[in-house]
Structure formats: C-alpha cells, structure tokens
Design an enzyme around this catalytic site. Structure first.
Site, PDB file in Angstrom:
ATOM      1  N   LYS A 184       0.797  -1.230   0.000  1.00 13.38           N
ATOM      2  CA  LYS A 184       0.000   0.000   0.000  1.00 13.38           C
ATOM      3  C   LYS A 184       0.832   1.285   0.000  1.00 13.38           C
ATOM      4  CE  LYS A 184      -3.955   0.061   2.372  1.00 13.38           C
ATOM      5  NZ  LYS A 184      -5.008  -0.215   3.402  1.00 13.38           N
ATOM      6  N   ASP A 242      -9.558   4.540   2.055  1.00 11.41           N
ATOM      7  CA  ASP A 242      -9.765   4.111   3.453  1.00 11.41           C
ATOM      8  C   ASP A 242     -10.490   5.190   4.276  1.00 11.41           C
ATOM      9  OD1 ASP A 242      -8.779   1.545   3.370  1.00 11.41           O
ATOM     10  OD2 ASP A 242      -6.741   2.104   3.949  1.00 11.41           O
TER      11      ASP A 242
HETATM   12  P1  NAP Z   1       0.135  -0.596  10.651  1.00 12.79           P
HETATM   13  O1  NAP Z   1       0.522   0.538   9.753  1.00 12.79           O
HETATM   14  O2  NAP Z   1       0.974  -1.814  10.730  1.00 12.79           O
HETATM   15  O3  NAP Z   1      -0.046   0.014  12.139  1.00 12.79           O
HETATM   16  C1  NAP Z   1      -0.293  -0.839  13.228  1.00 12.79           C
HETATM   17  C2  NAP Z   1      -0.663   0.014  14.439  1.00 12.79           C
HETATM   18  O4  NAP Z   1      -0.941  -0.878  15.543  1.00 12.79           O
HETATM   19  C3  NAP Z   1       0.455   0.943  14.904  1.00 12.79           C
HETATM   20  O5  NAP Z   1      -0.114   2.089  15.474  1.00 12.79           O
HETATM   21  C4  NAP Z   1       1.157   0.071  15.966  1.00 12.79           C
HETATM   22  O6  NAP Z   1       1.893   0.805  16.897  1.00 12.79           O
HETATM   23  C5  NAP Z   1      -0.048  -0.555  16.619  1.00 12.79           C
HETATM   24  N1  NAP Z   1       0.332  -1.772  17.352  1.00 12.79           N
HETATM   25  C6  NAP Z   1       0.650  -2.986  16.826  1.00 12.79           C
HETATM   26  N2  NAP Z   1       0.960  -3.859  17.817  1.00 12.79           N
HETATM   27  C7  NAP Z   1       0.854  -3.166  18.994  1.00 12.79           C
HETATM   28  C8  NAP Z   1       1.050  -3.505  20.352  1.00 12.79           C
HETATM   29  N3  NAP Z   1       1.414  -4.741  20.730  1.00 12.79           N
HETATM   30  N4  NAP Z   1       0.823  -2.556  21.286  1.00 12.79           N
HETATM   31  C9  NAP Z   1       0.447  -1.297  20.931  1.00 12.79           C
HETATM   32  N5  NAP Z   1       0.241  -0.911  19.641  1.00 12.79           N
HETATM   33  C10 NAP Z   1       0.448  -1.841  18.682  1.00 12.79           C
HETATM   34  O7  NAP Z   1      -1.327  -1.133  10.276  1.00 12.79           O
HETATM   35  P2  NAP Z   1      -2.560  -0.293   9.669  1.00 12.79           P
HETATM   36  O8  NAP Z   1      -2.610  -0.492   8.209  1.00 12.79           O
HETATM   37  O9  NAP Z   1      -2.527   1.071  10.226  1.00 12.79           O
HETATM   38  O10 NAP Z   1      -3.801  -1.122  10.278  1.00 12.79           O
HETATM   39  C11 NAP Z   1      -4.152  -1.032  11.637  1.00 12.79           C
HETATM   40  C12 NAP Z   1      -5.380  -1.892  11.876  1.00 12.79           C
HETATM   41  O11 NAP Z   1      -6.484  -1.379  11.132  1.00 12.79           O
HETATM   42  C13 NAP Z   1      -5.208  -3.346  11.407  1.00 12.79           C
HETATM   43  O12 NAP Z   1      -5.832  -4.186  12.338  1.00 12.79           O
HETATM   44  C14 NAP Z   1      -5.940  -3.385  10.076  1.00 12.79           C
HETATM   45  O13 NAP Z   1      -6.447  -4.676   9.783  1.00 12.79           O
HETATM   46  C15 NAP Z   1      -7.067  -2.420  10.354  1.00 12.79           C
HETATM   47  N6  NAP Z   1      -7.609  -1.814   9.131  1.00 12.79           N
HETATM   48  C16 NAP Z   1      -8.931  -1.964   8.897  1.00 12.79           C
HETATM   49  C17 NAP Z   1      -9.499  -1.387   7.783  1.00 12.79           C
HETATM   50  C18 NAP Z   1     -10.961  -1.565   7.549  1.00 12.79           C
HETATM   51  O14 NAP Z   1     -11.392  -1.357   6.413  1.00 12.79           O
HETATM   52  N7  NAP Z   1     -11.748  -1.886   8.562  1.00 12.79           N
HETATM   53  C19 NAP Z   1      -8.700  -0.651   6.885  1.00 12.79           C
HETATM   54  C20 NAP Z   1      -7.340  -0.502   7.160  1.00 12.79           C
HETATM   55  C21 NAP Z   1      -6.799  -1.104   8.301  1.00 12.79           C
HETATM   56  P3  NAP Z   1       3.472   1.022  16.675  1.00 12.79           P
HETATM   57  O15 NAP Z   1       3.607   2.178  15.732  1.00 12.79           O
HETATM   58  O16 NAP Z   1       3.988   1.305  18.043  1.00 12.79           O
HETATM   59  O17 NAP Z   1       4.028  -0.253  16.100  1.00 12.79           O
END
Ligand code: NAP
Length: 278
Positions: free
Chosen positions: A71, A108
């Site tokens: 992405k 998104d």
């Molecule tokens: P990403 O860029 O990998 O970001 C992950 C986020 O989760 C970061 O803020 C990370 O914090 C945090 N995190 C991960 N493990 C953690 C832990 N153990 N403790 C505290 N914080 C933690 O992923 P993303 O693309 O933003 O996606 C985030 C979530 O949204 C995912 O679950 C994804 O499936 C969901 N999502 C859903 C949709 C939808 O259409 N519903 C669309 C997009 C994404 P750090 O920066 O500290 O690592």
C-alpha cells in the site's frame, strides 16, 4: 458496452492475499448488478509489483485494489497520485487509465467516514474532540478524513511515540499527541473514539487502554473487524456508547473502485455484509 467489447477485469494485489475479503465484496456486487466483469485475487511479491502492474492493463484489467504489503510502496510506482493518497501516504485503489497512466487513490478515509455516517446518522466530527489510538497507515487515513470533515481537535496516541509525532507534524496543530501510557486520559470529553491499532484482532494482544474516562455520548469505532465485536467495542457498548464495527469501513472503501471500474455506484447494505461474513 457491446457483447464484443472485452470483459473488464479487476482484482486485489497483495501477499499473502488469500485472506482478503475483497473478492467476496466485488463478486457480490458483480452478481447483484448483473455486471459483466471478474475480480481476481493475485499474490504478487514485492519485487514483482511493478512488472505486474505494467502488464495488467494489457491483459484487460481496468484497475486493482492494493493490500498489505504494497500500500505504501505503490505510491512510488504509480504515475499519478491523488491528494488524499499523498496525504495518507498509501493507496488501496488503482485505476488503469486509457492513456496508460496508473492512477493511485486511497479510499480508506472515505470508508471510515461513510461507515460512521451510515451507522450513526447524527454523528458529526465537528461535535467534539476525536481520540485515535494508533499511528499506522490506517490512522493516517482516519486523521486526514476527520480533518477534512472539519474536526477541530484530534488526540492521538501510539505505542511508538515518534510515529505519532511524525503524524502530528504532517497534519498540523489540530492534532495533539499524547503518551501511550496516558491514552486513557485523552478519552475525557472525546466524542469520537477510534481504535486504529491492530490490537484486539484475532491472534493479536488485547487493547488495554482504560475506558474510565469514556463518556456514554461518545461514538466508538474499531478498525479491526475480526472479531466483529472486539473486546474494546464490547466494553464501550456496556458503558452506553454507540459502537460501530470495522467491517463497514472495509465495505465502503471498496465502493469507489467498483464504481470507477464497472460504472455503477454499488450499495453497502446488510445483504453485502452477510455475503462477506458467510
Ligand atoms: P500498521 O501501519 O501496521 O499500524 C499498526 C498500528 O498498531 C500501529 O499504530 C502500531 O503501533 C499498533 N500496534 C501494533 N501492535 C501493537 C502492540 N502490541 N501494542 C500497541 N500498539 C500496537 O497497520 P494499519 O494499516 O494502520 O492497520 C491497523 C489496523 O487497522 C489493522 O488491524 C488493520 O487490519 C485495520 N484496518 C482496517 C481497515 C478496515 O477497512 N476496517 C482498513 C485498514 C486497516 P506502533 O507504531 O507502536 O508499532
């Protein structure tokens, strides 16, 4: 379109891609609206992304969705990048234009806003502060769309503070960064609360932010949609908040792609939800 014109193809590119729910969404709409077309999941490795992208239009593809891990990287390959994709730092919807250009867009934020608006019709981000947990790609899309809709104060907290600081710098003074170990405090007076971390997802740790300061007039949403009701949403519901699950965001973010590729604005409704969940 005549019966001799090529059947438009679209799909989703990622690796792994087998888990993607996008084929179910698009196949439901293609069948429902009787559209000639196909939607295909394609497992493409990072090193093959550009080659695949240049070949697809010649094979009859009109566009593709892009998912993890492509992405962000896709912005370097695309010929044209929409403002909202540039602001979000990632794209999930590509249009292969007739002039050969690849146009990258991010839907998104649109999915996030439409999900809240359709589930809570009187919700308006100008009503009060928003509190967002997380600072990854999804959080960026959420912040950009809330600011664009007029939100005046966005409180942001992320485990890795440096990442939220970057986001704060990119989006300006309306975004205020809070420490992760004080994330519970920023819920005080918040009217919109968003879990944009991956915590709470099946197979991940739980989100353990204390909800003592959460007031029952807040609208609370979780971007995680597996499980459909996360522990975070269940707790907020017990407090009396209106809660919105993340599946709707996934469904709404798909709609602009379908419209651009197949020429029909599709509906997001319960039939679609059931088709995706079945
Ligand atoms: P990403 O860029 O990998 O970001 C992950 C986020 O989760 C970061 O803020 C990370 O914090 C945090 N995190 C991960 N493990 C953690 C832990 N153990 N403790 C505290 N914080 C933690 O992923 P993303 O693309 O933003 O996606 C985030 C979530 O949204 C995912 O679950 C994804 O499936 C969901 N999502 C859903 C949709 C939808 O259409 N519903 C669309 C997009 C994404 P750090 O920066 O500290 O690592």
């Amino acid at each position: 379109m005549t019966s001799h014109s090529p059947i438009p193809l679209a799909g989703v590119i990622g690796t792994p891609v087998a888990h993607s729910k996008s084929p179910r969404i698009f196949r439901h709409w293609l069948t429902r609206f009787g559209v000639r077309g196909h939607y295909i999941p394609m497992d493409v490795a990072v090193q093959d992304l550009e080659t695949a992208l240049r070949a697809l239009p010649r094979l009859g593809f009109v566009g593709v969705n892009v998912t993890i891990p492509h992405k962000e990287h896709i912005l370097e390959i695309a010929d044209l990048v929409s403002d909202r994709a540039a602001l979000t730092g990632s794209a999930n919807t590509l249009v292969f234009r007739d002039d050969g250009m690849v146009h990258a867009d991010s839907t998104d934020g649109h999915g996030f806003m439409e999900n809240l608006r359709s589930n809570v019709p009187d919700w308006d981000p100008v009503q009060g502060p928003a509190a967002i947990l997380g600072a990854g790609g999804a959080a960026r899309a959420v912040v950009a769309s809330l600011l664009n809709a007029g939100a005046e104060e966005i409180r942001l907290s992320n485990r890795t503070r440096a990442r939220s600081e970057i986001l704060g710098k990119d989006f300006g003074a309306r975004v205020r960064v809070h420490d992760w170990n004080e994330a519970g405090d920023m819920l005080k007076g918040a009217r919109t609360v968003v879990n944009a971390t991956s915590l709470g997802m099946v197979g991940h740790e739980k989100l353990q932010v204390p909800l003592g300061e959460l007031s029952d007039d807040a609208v609370v949403t979780d971007l995680v949609y597996a499980p459909l009701e996360t522990e975070f949403l269940a707790q907020a519901r017990r407090i009396g908040c209106q809660t919105v699950d993340g599946l709707g965001m996934l469904l709404f973010q798909a709609a602009p792609g379908f419209e651009r590729w197949f020429g029909i604005a599709p509906r997001v409704d319960d039939q679609l939800r059931q088709a995706v969940l079945s």
